[in-house]
Structures are given as structure tokens and as C-alpha cells.
Design an enzyme around this catalytic site. Sequence first.
Site, PDB file in Angstrom:
ATOM      1  N   TRP A 130       0.682  -1.188   0.658  1.00 30.08           N
ATOM      2  CA  TRP A 130      -0.353  -0.264  -0.189  1.00 30.08           C
ATOM      3  C   TRP A 130       0.887   1.141   0.462  1.00 30.08           C
ATOM      4  O   TRP A 130       1.889   1.516   1.006  1.00 30.08           O
ATOM      5  CB  TRP A 130      -1.029   0.155   1.484  1.00 30.08           C
ATOM      6  CG  TRP A 130      -2.004   1.191   1.202  1.00 30.08           C
ATOM      7  CD1 TRP A 130      -2.701   1.529   0.199  1.00 30.08           C
ATOM      8  CD2 TRP A 130      -1.964   2.368   2.380  1.00 30.08           C
ATOM      9  NE1 TRP A 130      -2.971   2.830   0.696  1.00 30.08           N
ATOM     10  CE2 TRP A 130      -3.185   3.091   2.137  1.00 30.08           C
ATOM     11  CE3 TRP A 130      -1.555   2.233   4.256  1.00 30.08           C
ATOM     12  CZ2 TRP A 130      -3.936   3.863   3.716  1.00 30.08           C
ATOM     13  CZ3 TRP A 130      -2.077   2.670   4.833  1.00 30.08           C
ATOM     14  CH2 TRP A 130      -2.480   3.786   4.718  1.00 30.08           C
ATOM     15  N   ASP A 211      -0.444  -5.069   9.301  1.00 33.42           N
ATOM     16  CA  ASP A 211      -0.649  -4.172   9.303  1.00 33.42           C
ATOM     17  C   ASP A 211      -1.597  -5.204   9.003  1.00 33.42           C
ATOM     18  O   ASP A 211      -1.815  -5.873   7.581  1.00 33.42           O
ATOM     19  CB  ASP A 211      -0.122  -2.892   8.224  1.00 33.42           C
ATOM     20  CG  ASP A 211      -1.025  -2.496   8.205  1.00 33.42           C
ATOM     21  OD1 ASP A 211      -2.658  -2.918   9.239  1.00 33.42           O
ATOM     22  OD2 ASP A 211      -1.709  -1.825   6.773  1.00 33.42           O
ATOM     23  N   LYS A 246     -12.814  -1.639   7.179  1.00 30.13           N
ATOM     24  CA  LYS A 246     -13.622  -3.187   6.070  1.00 30.13           C
ATOM     25  C   LYS A 246     -14.723  -3.576   6.660  1.00 30.13           C
ATOM     26  O   LYS A 246     -15.883  -3.851   6.093  1.00 30.13           O
ATOM     27  CB  LYS A 246     -11.851  -3.906   5.248  1.00 30.13           C
ATOM     28  CG  LYS A 246     -11.979  -2.395   4.428  1.00 30.13           C
ATOM     29  CD  LYS A 246     -11.119  -1.534   4.725  1.00 30.13           C
ATOM     30  CE  LYS A 246     -10.371  -0.838   3.662  1.00 30.13           C
ATOM     31  NZ  LYS A 246      -9.707  -0.028   3.707  1.00 30.13           N
TER      32      LYS A 246
END
Length: 397
Positions: A130, A211, A246
Site C-alpha cells: 500500500w 498491518d 472494512k
Amino acid sequence: MFQNVEYYPGDPILGLIEKYNEDPNPKKVNLGVGVYYDNEGHLPILDCVKKVEKELAEKNLPHNYLPIDGLTGYRQACQNLLFGPNHEAVQSGRIATTASLGGSGALRIGAEFIHHWFPDAKVFVSNPTWANHIGIFESAGCEVNKYPYYDSNTNGIKIAELKNFLSNLEAGNIVLLHPCCHNPTGIDPTVQQWDDILAIIKQQGLIPFMDFAYQGLGENLDQDAYAIRKAVDLGLSFFVSNSFSKNMSLYGERVGALSVICPTTEEAKLVQSQLKLIIRRFYSSPPGHGNYIVDKTLNDPILFKQWEKEVYEIRDRIRAMRIHLHDVLQEKLPDRDFTYLSAQRGMFSFTGLSSEQVARLQCEYSIYIVENGRMCVAGLNSRNIDYVAQAMAEVLK
């Protein structure tokens, strides 16, 4: 006064959204932004969240400041979810956990802590990762480098190169890992590969930074946390950032947490104090609404079960879209192997499309994905998936 300030052109993905919004084509499809939409193309509000919000509204609580590190119940719920409620590390109190402004905030708090207390540590991220991972750690003053990960020839992991790379890193360096649903590739290590990776990390004296933004969207809530729990069992001290954007669809509430697994309870107290100091200097305390929602949802057995069911419904819809896309492409281009599409997990997929093919999708079909070929599978639904699959088949010919 500001004439020499440099212009920031904006995030590439957000710029893609602007182009999508300006596109007049009624068939346009946005597969760029990392947000889960339901089969109707709407951002869902989970039923469990609706129940908690209704209860909060009826109580009409005052909007007081939260503690610097968030609600006690919220922090405990995060630990239970990540490590399991009965894990020794949770029971002994050797995990320092603080609420944060989403997963990004957790990463930044951790980056600040690392730069201050381990100033010589270098941070290594997967290639690719990311994009904001790099910016967050660099802005905290950390040096960021990349380790081998994605193999474009096999649409898999360069596992041999990865293990060899880690075996040659100096002790004390930070390795950023994606425990599940790797962003942007959707390709995760197997259980055996995780065992090998973590064994090398322990042997080399490296510090993992996990993460964890997609718990429950890979296999299930427990299996997705395999790498985290394995690292604890190996006796490693490390960082975990997690988010409920999410898996609880709480994007705008900015609900996340940072957990630091320490060797002892005493050290966890020291770390907790320093995390609170960092937060106090940044933003003083986290927003309350999302903290209350997660606290109530995860600590109520009935609501937790309902949330778990809704998370798995999200997971299964994304899986169904992957399989459908795979099936259409395999039928239209039988000489190519698209198995990698159905094997990937989570919201994102590395499609294997070149930047030129991505540009064709945008110009000829008004289908928007990131230039490197990353697609948000959660943007597919029963109305647009055949159109997308046929367009992809055309540009891949």
C-alpha cells in the site's frame, strides 16, 4: 508568505475517483478505491451497527472526551479479536493497546514510537505494498526500503527471494507484514510459508510490524490472524495495527488500534505510557462514536455473532465475484491460466494487466482501476461484472 509552498497533485487513487465522477458513460465502473460496496453498489451499514447506533441515540450520551488511548472495553475487544481472549499474552497484560485514527493512525503512532526509541532501525515493506505505508514511515523520519514479494511471472510470491532477503537483514530492523489479504496483490503466504518467514525473523532478531486491515475477509476471523498468533507463540515482540473500516464498514469513523506485544507486563506499561504521550501531542484523544460502536458490538455475545455473520457475508460476496470473473475470462481466453484470480483473497486483486491495458479499460470502457493493475474486487456486482470481464478479455487479447 506561501508563494514557495510546493503543490501536492493529490493521491493517484483519489485522482482516479475524480475522473470516474466526471465520466458521463452510464456503464462506468469504479474499481479503484478500496471501499466495500454491496451488490447494489451501496456502502452498507451493518445491521449490528444499526442496533448499537439506535441504542446510543436513545441514551443521548454527552460528547465527552475519551481517554487518550480509548475506551477500556474497546482496547480489550481489540486484543481478544487479534490474539484470542484466552491467550497468555492477553491474560498476563503484556500487550499495550491504544485506540487510533483508523489503521493509518495506528501505523503513524507506531512509526513515531519506532523512530524515537529505535532511531537506527530501518523499515522494510513488501514490493509492492500500500503506497501510504512508505509515506507514513518516512514522514516519521524512518528510512524505508523494500523486500521482494510479488512475482509477475507466476502471479505469486517470490518466496525463495523473500526468505533469502530476510536472512540477510541486520537485527533490530522492522519488517512490515500483511497478515492476510495483502494490499495490493491479494496474494498471501501459506501457513507453511508464514512459519518459515517468522522463523527467519526470530533467528535474525527482526521486529515485525503487522498491518491487519482485513480480518475476516480472507478465511475467517481466527485463521486470518494466524501469522499474528504464531509470532506471539514464537516469543517475538512486535507491533500490530488493525482497523474496523472494512470489516465493520466504519470508514468515516476512523476506528483503529495499535497493539505492541512486549516481553513482560512491566514493559507493556512503559510502552503504553509512551504511546499515550505520542497521541497527546498529535490529537489528544480518539473520536468517540466509532469506539462506542466497536466496544458494544464486540463485547456483546449476541451482537458479536451477528457481526461475524455479516463479515462472512461480505467475504463470500467478494469470493463470488472473484470466481465469476475467473470463469468468464477462462472461457473467453482458454489458452491463459487465470487461477491466480480465484486464489487471491480479500478486497484487492493484481489483475496482471499492464499500464497500457489499464489505460484502454479506462478510455474504451470507462472501467477505472489503478495503473499498476490493482483492482478493488468489492466494486464488482451482479450488474457490472460481465461487462468488466468482457472488457478485460478484450484488452488481454
